[in-house]
Design a protein around this motif. Structure first.
Motif, short mmCIF file in Angstrom:
data_model
loop_
_atom_site.label_atom_id
_atom_site.label_comp_id
_atom_site.label_asym_id
_atom_site.label_seq_id
_atom_site.Cartn_x
_atom_site.Cartn_y
_atom_site.Cartn_z
N HIS A 197 -7.88 -14.45 -0.51
CA HIS A 197 -6.69 -14.95 -1.20
C HIS A 197 -5.80 -13.76 -1.56
O HIS A 197 -6.31 -12.72 -1.99
CB HIS A 197 -7.11 -15.71 -2.46
CG HIS A 197 -6.01 -16.53 -3.05
ND1 HIS A 197 -5.01 -15.98 -3.82
CD2 HIS A 197 -5.75 -17.86 -3.00
CE1 HIS A 197 -4.19 -16.94 -4.20
NE2 HIS A 197 -4.61 -18.08 -3.72
N PRO A 198 -4.48 -13.90 -1.43
CA PRO A 198 -3.61 -12.75 -1.70
C PRO A 198 -3.53 -12.33 -3.16
O PRO A 198 -2.89 -11.31 -3.47
CB PRO A 198 -2.23 -13.23 -1.20
CG PRO A 198 -2.31 -14.70 -1.16
CD PRO A 198 -3.74 -15.02 -0.84
N GLU A 199 -4.16 -13.06 -4.08
CA GLU A 199 -4.24 -12.61 -5.47
C GLU A 199 -5.36 -11.58 -5.68
O GLU A 199 -5.48 -11.02 -6.77
CB GLU A 199 -4.50 -13.78 -6.41
CG GLU A 199 -3.30 -14.68 -6.64
CD GLU A 199 -3.64 -15.81 -7.61
OE1 GLU A 199 -4.43 -15.60 -8.54
OE2 GLU A 199 -3.11 -16.91 -7.42
N CYS A 200 -6.19 -11.34 -4.68
CA CYS A 200 -7.33 -10.45 -4.84
C CYS A 200 -6.89 -8.99 -4.80
O CYS A 200 -6.59 -8.45 -3.74
CB CYS A 200 -8.37 -10.71 -3.75
SG CYS A 200 -9.18 -12.32 -3.88
N GLY A 201 -6.88 -8.37 -5.97
CA GLY A 201 -6.41 -7.00 -6.05
C GLY A 201 -7.34 -5.98 -5.45
O GLY A 201 -6.90 -4.92 -4.99
N CYS A 202 -8.64 -6.28 -5.42
CA CYS A 202 -9.60 -5.30 -4.93
C CYS A 202 -9.38 -4.97 -3.47
O CYS A 202 -9.79 -3.91 -3.00
CB CYS A 202 -11.02 -5.82 -5.13
SG CYS A 202 -11.44 -7.21 -4.06
N THR A 203 -8.75 -5.85 -2.77
CA THR A 203 -8.59 -5.63 -1.33
C THR A 203 -7.13 -5.38 -0.95
O THR A 203 -6.74 -5.61 0.18
CB THR A 203 -9.14 -6.84 -0.55
OG1 THR A 203 -8.66 -8.03 -1.18
CG2 THR A 203 -10.64 -6.85 -0.55
N THR A 204 -6.33 -4.90 -1.90
CA THR A 204 -4.93 -4.59 -1.59
C THR A 204 -4.80 -3.68 -0.37
O THR A 204 -3.96 -3.94 0.50
CB THR A 204 -4.24 -3.95 -2.81
OG1 THR A 204 -4.18 -4.91 -3.87
CG2 THR A 204 -2.82 -3.51 -2.46
N PRO A 205 -5.61 -2.62 -0.23
CA PRO A 205 -5.49 -1.80 0.99
C PRO A 205 -5.76 -2.60 2.26
O PRO A 205 -5.10 -2.40 3.27
CB PRO A 205 -6.56 -0.71 0.79
CG PRO A 205 -6.76 -0.64 -0.69
CD PRO A 205 -6.61 -2.06 -1.17
#
Length: 318
Positions: free
Chosen positions: A202-210
């Motif tokens: 989901h695009p709200e997941c900050g841990c996987t921004t890279p």
């Protein structure tokens, strides 16, 4: 005994629903029992559209408070009930209407685009509302020379900026505590244990921004990694020929995935990714909403009138 009680509650809810001319809408993150008794299960955008088109006089909204507010704004002639007044949203709480007014004051010519995870008062200050499934399309519909204030989720905002190539977006520093809590180590461990699995995030997941930036730039083209809204995840799971999936969002969605895709395996990127607010809705609460009109959500007409345009624009853009 518990099974008998659940069955009795379901029967009572079905009876009351018929007597009240009611429809039950449930978000993908609701507990399985609530999803199973609902007339429609979906994401924020899907639920908003269902609220707008239903002919029922009463809507029991099994989600969090801002979702029930949105239904009230869209359908002011209907009775909107939410089974728990405590079902709030940590992301929605990161910005107030006054915060947004001050921000707009510093950027008087900007277009304000707000995620649906906001209060009615904040929506009344917006030019456009959006969900994770149409945020990119909404931003693309805005002239390229206009500044954009995107709120409140910073990770979704960063993803949208990358996907659209916008250099004139200002992004509010808010986050969903559930999605922000999914760590890179969680993801790595689960993917290492299921090496043949497709990964849906989901695009709200900050841990996987890279990772999301790499997806947007095309680095992962052709590989089994997909940034999707919850409803996008549902469609992909159904259409994909893969049998194994790792899912990075709130764990409630796994129930619907497994129900609609027998024979496929779905694992949460983090088993701790549960929204305590979504889980406040119970079968007993749904029954009480129908039996006792608990709890009605009604947005003041002036606020609703101002918020309606932004929501209607969201509904019009796919």
């Amino acid at each position: 005994m518990l099974v008998q009680q659940t069955s009795a509650l379901r029967d009572e809810i079905i009876r009351l629903k018929g007597e009240r001319d009611a429809v039950i809408l449930a978000h993908n993150y609701q507990i399985p029992d609530v999803q199973d008794v609902a007339d429609f299960v979906g994401d924020s955008l899907g639920l908003a559209r269902q609220a707008a088109r239903t002919g029922s006089k009463v809507i029991v909204f099994c989600g969090v408070h801002f979702m029930a507010e949105t239904a009230s704004i869209i359908s002011p002639d209907k009775r909107i009930l939410i089974p728990s007044l405590e079902a709030g949203c940590s992301l929605s709480d990161t910005i107030t209407a006054e915060d947004l007014r001050q921000w707009k004051g510093r950027h008087p010519d900007a277009i304000a685009v707000g995620y649906v995870n906001t209060t009615a008062e904040v929506k009344a200050e917006l030019d456009y509302c959006c969900t994770s499934s149409n945020a990119v399309s909404v931003v693309q519909a805005i002239p390229a020379d206009r500044e954009i204030l995107f709120l409140p989720d910073m990770f979704l905002g960063s993803y949208v900026s990358k996907m659209t190539g916008r250099k004139n977006m200002y992004i509010w520093a808010g986050e969903c505590h559930v999605h922000a809590g999914i760590t890179p180590d969680d993801v790595k461990r689960k993917l290492d244990s299921m090496r043949e699995a497709e990964f849906m995030i989901h695009p709200e997941c900050g841990c996987t921004t890279p990772i999301m930036y790499d997806v947007a730039s095309g680095r992962f083209a052709g590989e089994n990694l997909h940034v999707l809204s919850t409803e996008g995840m549902m469609r992909h799971a159904k259409e994909s020929k893969s049998r194994n999936f790792v899912v990075a969002t709130e764990t409630g969605i796994l129930h619907r995935m497994r129900k609609q895709n027998p024979g496929k395996n779905f694992a949460a990127a983090s088993d701790q990714a549960e929204c305590r607010y979504m889980k406040m809705i119970t079968l007993e609460g749904v029954r009480d909403s129908l039996a006792r009109d608990r709890f009605e959500v009604k947005v003041p007409p002036e606020t609703a009138d101002r918020a309606r345009l932004a929501i209607e624009r969201m509904l019009a853009i796919s």
